[in-house]
Design an enzyme around this catalytic site. Structure first.
Site, PDB file in Angstrom:
ATOM      1  N   TYR A 119      20.160  77.081  17.833  1.00  0.00           N
ATOM      2  CA  TYR A 119      20.725  77.102  19.191  1.00  0.00           C
ATOM      3  C   TYR A 119      20.373  75.799  19.899  1.00  0.00           C
ATOM      4  O   TYR A 119      19.235  75.316  19.794  1.00  0.00           O
ATOM      5  CB  TYR A 119      20.133  78.293  19.963  1.00  0.00           C
ATOM      6  CG  TYR A 119      20.607  78.384  21.389  1.00  0.00           C
ATOM      7  CD1 TYR A 119      21.733  79.131  21.726  1.00  0.00           C
ATOM      8  CD2 TYR A 119      19.932  77.716  22.416  1.00  0.00           C
ATOM      9  CE1 TYR A 119      22.189  79.207  23.028  1.00  0.00           C
ATOM     10  CE2 TYR A 119      20.377  77.786  23.723  1.00  0.00           C
ATOM     11  CZ  TYR A 119      21.502  78.532  24.023  1.00  0.00           C
ATOM     12  OH  TYR A 119      21.945  78.601  25.317  1.00  0.00           O
ATOM     13  N   GLU A 207      26.858  74.384  25.646  1.00  0.00           N
ATOM     14  CA  GLU A 207      26.087  75.282  24.781  1.00  0.00           C
ATOM     15  C   GLU A 207      26.648  75.257  23.364  1.00  0.00           C
ATOM     16  O   GLU A 207      27.845  75.435  23.162  1.00  0.00           O
ATOM     17  CB  GLU A 207      26.147  76.719  25.322  1.00  0.00           C
ATOM     18  CG  GLU A 207      25.290  77.675  24.509  1.00  0.00           C
ATOM     19  CD  GLU A 207      25.419  79.120  24.980  1.00  0.00           C
ATOM     20  OE1 GLU A 207      26.542  79.658  24.966  1.00  0.00           O
ATOM     21  OE2 GLU A 207      24.392  79.712  25.349  1.00  0.00           O
TER      22      GLU A 207
END
Ligand code: ADP
Ligand code: MG
Length: 399
Positions: A119, A207
């Site tokens: 991530y 993101e």
């Protein structure tokens, strides 16, 4: 402003970021043609909506055990079947709310052999006035759960925009992702490319989830969410061109035409205020009195009749609105002019709900007289506390 995954990836590719090959499609035929251009034999068909959580989402029109908005296809025939299932149907994810979002576009992309999912995201951190890069070894579809139960698995690296992205930031990212050797180098490089894109495009959020390590040892961006600072859009016409209005709230689009800052909220009291600070205070005091604002609406410094009329119309589009509170400070604009605008607008829109008006500032008495003599059932208020109490009482009397 937000863009679709495929658009964000095309933007990122210009900064050298590694992404799997993929083609957007608006129809089943286009999806099939897209798949034919990809190497195969694995394809992924991805619903393009402005919301995440697609993989775990559910289509309203499909059986409850059907798969969600990210489907792995092993043949062109499967791509076709999945495209048929998704296009035109409504995908409900944790981020769309119960209403879900209709899928009108697909992205057909190369299936990647994933070794591990990571991530990486970036936001502007107002507290430090820096860009915060947030990374975790636990990427994938459960990042919210990781943040909740094992926050120690999430690392934050802050980058001072005056200094820019330095080699030590890259090393910190590689270290946080527990990567060594070539993958560690790749992590530093991709972090720098993403940072460069973030700054150059005036993003307020980027993101990457997941950022994947492939079985053959490369780091690739598999999913992207990107949003832009709307104050900077004037210098990014290429980004503005990517806007998909079907993904936006129609009331917010209408408001932007009149230069009104409008955000829909969940309550039942419509607010029309000038100045963001006063708007925030108005929302707070409504809550303090036990009800909830239906919107944030800042009409700005020049509250003209045209703007006030547009604002009333936008507020009244929301069926949840049971009353309106107008709270305007007449500074540059005098209270009598504002009062005339409110009266004209209220008459034009055939106001159907109680209206409480609090005016303060230059020519306030003149303004109050205009409201009182208008023949409209406008409830005058003397100060913010008084105004909030009165609109709450009005709304409760109707309910
Ligand atoms: P969302 O976050 O909206 O659920 P993602 O694009 O992150 O959508 O997809 C969900 C999951 O599907 C990813 O975590 C990944 O495991 C898998 N996936 C997505 N794209 C690909 C791809 N091109 N190849 C293989 N797997 C993929
Ligand atoms: Mg994702």
């Amino acid at each position: 402003m937000n863009v679709h995954e495929y658009q964000a990836k095309e933007l990122l590719a210009k900064f050298g970021v590694g992404i799997p090959a993929g083609i957007a499609a608006l129809t089943v035929e286009e999806a099939v043609a897209a798949a034919k251009q990809l190497p195969g034999p694995l394809y992924v068909v991805k619903a393009q909506i402005h919301a995440g959580g697609r993989g775990k989402g559910k289509f309203k029109e499909l059986p409850a055990d059907a798969k969600g908005g990210v489907r792995l296809a092993k043949s062109i025939e499967e791509v076709e079947a999945f495209a048929k299932e998704m296009l035109g149907n409504t995908l409900v994810t944790v981020q769309t709310g119960e209403a879900g979002k209709q899928v009108n576009r697909l992205y057909v992309t190369d299936g990647v052999d994933i070794a591990k999912e990571y991530y990486l995201s970036m936001v502007v951190d107002r507290a430090t006035s820096r860009v915060a890069m947030i990374v975790s070894t636990e990427g994938g579809m459960d990042i919210e759960e990781v943040a909740h139960s094992t926050p120690e698995k999430i690392a934050t690296i802050t980058i001072d925009p005056a200094e820019g992205f330095m080699p030590h930031h890259g090393r910190a990212v590689g270290y946080a992702l527990q990567l060594t050797g070539d993958l560690n180098k790749q992590a530093g490089k991709i972090a720098e490319q993403l940072y460069n894109a973030f700054v150059a495009l005036d993003c307020d959020m980027l993101e990457i989830n997941p950022l994947v390590e492939t079985k053959d040892g490369n780091l690739l961006v598999l999913d992207t969410k990107m949003s832009f600072d709307s104050n900077s859009l004037y210098r990014h016409p290429d980004v503005v061109a990517l806007r998909d209005e079907t993904e936006e709230d129609p009331a917010e689009i209408e408001a932007s035409k009149y230069d009104l800052a409008y955000i829909k909220l969940d309550g039942n009291i419509g607010c029309m205020v000038n100045g963001a600070g006063l708007a925030m205070a108005t929302m707070d005091i409504i809550k303090l009195n036990g009800e909830f604002p239906a919107n944030f609406l800042d009409v700005g410094g020049g509250a003209t009749t045209e703007k006030v009329t547009a604002a009333f119309k936008i507020i009244l589009r929301d069926p949840a609105v049971k009353g309106i509170l107008v709270n305007i400070f007449g500074g540059i604009m005098k209270c009598d002019i504002i009062a005339e605008g409110i009266v004209a607008a209220a008459k034009e829109v055939n106001l159907s709900v109680p209206l409480v008006v609090r005016l303060e500032g230059t020519n306030v008495q003149l303004g109050k007289d205009i409201l009182a003599n208008s023949g409209l059932p406008i409830v005058p208020a003397n100060d913010l506390g008084d105004a909030a109490k009165k609109i709450v009482a009005e709304v409760r009397a109707v309910a």
